[in-house]
Design an enzyme around this catalytic site. Structure first.
Site, PDB file in Angstrom:
ATOM      1  N   HIS A 274       0.916  -1.331  -0.006  1.00 36.74           N
ATOM      2  CA  HIS A 274       0.043  -0.053  -0.148  1.00 36.74           C
ATOM      3  C   HIS A 274       0.824   1.245  -0.030  1.00 36.74           C
ATOM      4  O   HIS A 274       0.581   2.131  -0.991  1.00 36.74           O
ATOM      5  CB  HIS A 274      -0.722   0.055   1.181  1.00 36.74           C
ATOM      6  N   GLU A 275       1.749   1.360   0.947  1.00 40.12           N
ATOM      7  CA  GLU A 275       2.639   2.508   1.199  1.00 40.12           C
ATOM      8  C   GLU A 275       3.578   2.491  -0.104  1.00 40.12           C
ATOM      9  O   GLU A 275       3.780   3.645  -0.604  1.00 40.12           O
ATOM     10  CB  GLU A 275       3.472   2.571   2.398  1.00 40.12           C
ATOM     11  N   HIS A 278       1.810   4.476  -2.766  1.00 31.10           N
ATOM     12  CA  HIS A 278       1.957   5.933  -2.360  1.00 31.10           C
ATOM     13  C   HIS A 278       3.232   6.552  -2.958  1.00 31.10           C
ATOM     14  O   HIS A 278       3.349   7.455  -3.642  1.00 31.10           O
ATOM     15  CB  HIS A 278       1.477   6.348  -1.016  1.00 31.10           C
ATOM     16  N   GLU A 304      -4.560   7.891  -2.871  1.00 33.10           N
ATOM     17  CA  GLU A 304      -5.149   6.706  -2.468  1.00 33.10           C
ATOM     18  C   GLU A 304      -5.290   5.643  -3.519  1.00 33.10           C
ATOM     19  O   GLU A 304      -5.305   4.452  -3.658  1.00 33.10           O
ATOM     20  CB  GLU A 304      -6.378   6.903  -1.449  1.00 33.10           C
TER      21      GLU A 304
END
Ligand code: ZN
Length: 510
Positions: A274-275, A278, A304
């Protein structure tokens, strides 16, 4: 033709402001990772001083003079000289700087200081109230924060709803009226889908994810996946923090954090992916535009979308695990050696109503957001009072997810956002989920062998596509314009709903 070169005196000022803001971000990163526990108070002052300095410079008469040479302050429109038009990057830059400047200028500085003081106090009280599960303790400061946010919306101005003024900060151009039909469509199809999943004869056992997994090896595997995604460790690093986050000081220094639990394999694994999503966005911004809006991420929703695309569309897919699962098995032979790929795939995609948003699966996640969106909109529009929240919360949980928390700590007190005054933030999570699938569908169209690439562990083709189509543009286009430019259509919940119905229909044999 007037180009960015014409705007050099303006961008030089913006660059200085960005350097101050980036320095404050380094201090915040340190605060969340390595700062000793007693450093907090002094650190808060240091960060507040830098942020104050950046704000002062943004609303300074010097910058205003520079900007109003090119923009009519009465209308906010770019001044046109016949026969000497602006090129597109310059127009976008002026439009976005004016947006930031006029927004900052509308808020009296005494108000900004008061809001920031009240929120910092509210956050501390919230943390204690959550620990004690005592909503009454949090109530007075939440009431103050809501009143201040309504006041803020008044300064900023709005047409339909004060909530729009707050939402626009996180997702430019978005309004409650535009979000409502999106959430209505999600509700109409997600609630019945969840009911069918729960009634299915297929019961997924995910206990394999909660065996004991060596934390150092988990981190090593997280680094391996990040590297495969194209996250550049020469321009970044991975550290530990209580809540995973990504922060960027410049495209050449974009840092991610994760957390790791011995008995919960998904936490470190999926937070890294997830990160990482980003971080690829931040590393993919054009360094030549650092300091100007053209070098900044577009919106929280678009940000997001990048994390969700990697975490869910890629990281919870079969093609991804056909390559990475054997590597994970080699890392944890005792725990996973005898577990088939299909069993692992089902375990990481298990859907189940839960009380806590951050632990929710793909199917139920947006229901958590929907209830927050409805409540915060009603609060800001004055239709409900702060003291009604616990009852309202539990009732909506029951309606949408079929469960209700026993304590407020597991209910209305679980998120930090409202204590920080971040009203209008939650919907960007759902927007991110919707954008993610719409972008991913488009990527699959334009890269016909994408699944085969991913199955071979080749993730760079996808990263490059995202960089070319989304990352490198910064704030050149509005979110609305970007999604149409990339996918040829406006944002719609349809691709996301079709994706979930397909995925869960197959998994649960519906
Ligand atoms: Zn995120």
């Amino acid at each position: 033709m007037k180009t960015l070169a014409t705007l050099e005196p303006l961008t030089a000022r913006l660059l200085e402001i960005q350097r101050i803001t980036s320095a404050a971000s380094v201090l915040s990163w340190d605060q969340e990772t390595y700062m000793p526990p007693k450093g907090g108070e002094a650190r808060a002052e240091q960060i507040a001083t830098l942020q104050g300095l950046a704000h002062e410079r943004l609303v300074s008469p010097d910058l205003e003079r520079e900007l109003t040479q090119w923009i009519d302050p009465a209308t906010g429109l770019i001044i046109e000289t016949p026969g000497d038009a602006w090129d597109e990057p310059s127009r976008s830059l002026l439009r976005e700087v004016w947006r930031d400047f006029s927004r900052a200028k509308k808020l009296p500085s005494a108000f900004v200081k008061r809001l920031s003081r009240e929120c910092s106090l509210a956050q501390q009280i919230w943390a204690e109230a959550r620990r004690k599960s005592d909503f009454g303790m949090f109530l007075p400061c939440l009431r103050t924060v809501v009143a201040l946010k309504r006041e803020e919306a008044g300064y900023l101005g709005y047409t339909a709803s004060p909530y729009d003024a707050l939402l626009d900060f996180y997702e430019p151009g978005s309004t409650a009226a535009a979000l409502k039909p999106l959430f209505d469509q999600l509700k109409a199809r997600l609630v019945p889908l969840l009911t069918r999943v729960m009634a299915s004869s297929v019961k997924i056992d995910d206990s394999v994810l909660f065996k004991s997994y060596d934390t150092a090896r988990q981190l090593e595997f997280g680094r391996l996946v990040l590297t495969a995604m194209g996250y550049d460790f020469a321009r970044g690093r991975l550290d530990l923090s209580a809540h995973p986050f990504t922060t960027s000081f410049h495209p050449t220094d974009v840092r991610v954090t994760t957390r790791v639990y011995e008995k919960e394999l998904p936490v470190c694994l999926f937070s890294c992916i997830h990160e990482g999503g980003h971080a690829l966005y931040d590393q993919g911004l054009d360094p030549r535009h650092y300091g100007t809006p053209l070098g900044e991420p577009l919106s929280l929703g678009i940000h997001e979308s990048q994390s969700r695309l990697w975490e869910n569309c890629v990281g919870r897919s079969r093609p991804f695990w056909r390559f990475f699962y054997p590597l994970l098995q080699q890392t944890f032979p005792e725990q996973l050696g005898g577990v088939e790929l299909e069993q692992f795939y089902a375990a990481i995609n298990r859907a189940k109503p839960s009380l806590i948003r951050v632990e929710a699966d793909e199917l139920t996640y947006n229901l958590h957001i929907m209830l927050r969106f409805e409540i915060e909109q009603d609060l800001i529009e004055g239709r409900v009072q702060v003291e009604d929240l616990p009852v309202l919360w539990n009732q909506k949980m029951q309606d949408y997810l079929g469960i209700a928390p026993e304590t407020d700590a597991d209910g209305v007190l679980q998120d930090v956002h409202w204590s920080l005054g971040s009203f209008g933030y939650f919907p960007t999570y759902t927007l991110g989920n919707l954008y993610a699938v719409q972008f991913y569908d488009q990527a699959r169209l334009e890269i016909p062998d994408l699944d085969a690439q991913i199955e071979a562990g080749q993730l760079i083709g996808l990263r490059r596509w995202l960089e070319q189509n989304i990352h490198r543009w910064g704030r050149m286009f509005t979110p609305d314009h970007l999604v149409q430019r990339v996918t040829g259509k406006r944002l719609s919940p349809e691709p996301f709903l079709a994706y979930l119905e397909r995925k869960y229909g197959e998994l649960y044999k519906l």
